[in-house]
Enzyme design. Sequence first.
Site, PDB file in Angstrom:
ATOM      1  N   GLU A 141       7.178  90.848  76.776  1.00  0.00           N
ATOM      2  CA  GLU A 141       5.786  91.753  77.894  1.00  0.00           C
ATOM      3  C   GLU A 141       6.842  92.630  78.660  1.00  0.00           C
ATOM      4  OE1 GLU A 141       2.983  89.653  80.585  1.00  0.00           O
ATOM      5  OE2 GLU A 141       2.367  88.531  77.782  1.00  0.00           O
ATOM      6  N   HIS A 183       0.474  95.607  82.024  1.00  0.00           N
ATOM      7  CA  HIS A 183       1.699  94.718  80.881  1.00  0.00           C
ATOM      8  C   HIS A 183       1.701  95.415  79.780  1.00  0.00           C
ATOM      9  CE1 HIS A 183      -1.813  91.957  82.155  1.00  0.00           C
ATOM     10  NE2 HIS A 183      -1.252  91.105  80.909  1.00  0.00           N
ATOM     11  N   HIS A 188       1.309  92.553  75.843  1.00  0.00           N
ATOM     12  CA  HIS A 188       0.858  91.761  75.320  1.00  0.00           C
ATOM     13  C   HIS A 188       1.008  91.772  74.027  1.00  0.00           C
ATOM     14  CE1 HIS A 188      -3.331  89.850  78.181  1.00  0.00           C
ATOM     15  NE2 HIS A 188      -2.045  89.499  78.819  1.00  0.00           N
ATOM     16  N   ASP A 193      -3.105  86.098  83.794  1.00  0.00           N
ATOM     17  CA  ASP A 193      -3.238  87.825  83.934  1.00  0.00           C
ATOM     18  C   ASP A 193      -4.569  87.988  85.572  1.00  0.00           C
ATOM     19  OD1 ASP A 193      -1.586  88.373  82.081  1.00  0.00           O
ATOM     20  OD2 ASP A 193      -3.311  88.804  80.877  1.00  0.00           O
TER      21      ASP A 193
END
Length: 171
Positions: free
Chosen positions: A31, A87, A89, A100
Site C-alpha cells: 500500500e 492511499h 488498495h 480506513d
Amino acid sequence: MRLFRSSEVLGIAADALDFAREAAGETHPDEYMGLLRGEDAEGLGLDRSGTVITDVLIIPGTRSNPMSATVDSNMIPNDSRSVGSIHSHPNGVLRPSDADLDTFGQGDVHIILGHPYGPDDWEAFDQHGDIRKLDVLDVDLPDPEDFFDFTEEDLDVDYSEDYRSSGGRFQ
C-alpha cells in the site's frame, strides 16, 4: 490552530493526482499512503472560492505492506493546509475498509487509489466514508524546484557582529 482546513475542497490538481497514482504504482504490491494539502483556488487563478488539492505529502517513517500502510504520527507536520489523506488498495477495491474509516476522522477528503492505478482507478470519500465528488482540475502549479531558488538576502537574516566575527558560531 486546526490541523485541517474548513473551506470547501473543490477538486484535486491533475498533477497531484498523477503523482499519487505513479507513487502507488511504484509502491505496489504494498500500500501507498500520503497526506493531502491544498491551496486557495483563487490564488491558483480559479474564479471560485475554496481549496484545491495541490500536494501529496510523503511522510517519513511510513510503513507499508500489501494489506496496510501506517504513518508515523510523530512525523506528520502541523500544517494548516492539510485537507485529508490518500492511499492505495493493491487489490483494486475502491471502498474504505473499517481500518480506513478509523483514519478518516480528520480532513474533508480521503482518496483511495486502486490497482492498476489508471486515470479512473480512484474514488474520493468524506470523513464518514461516503463517496464525494472531487473534480480533477487542470491548474498551473508552482515548479517545486523554485522552492530552492533563493539567496541569503531572501532569508532576511540579520547576523550580529559577534556571530560574524566568531566564524559563524553563536556564543
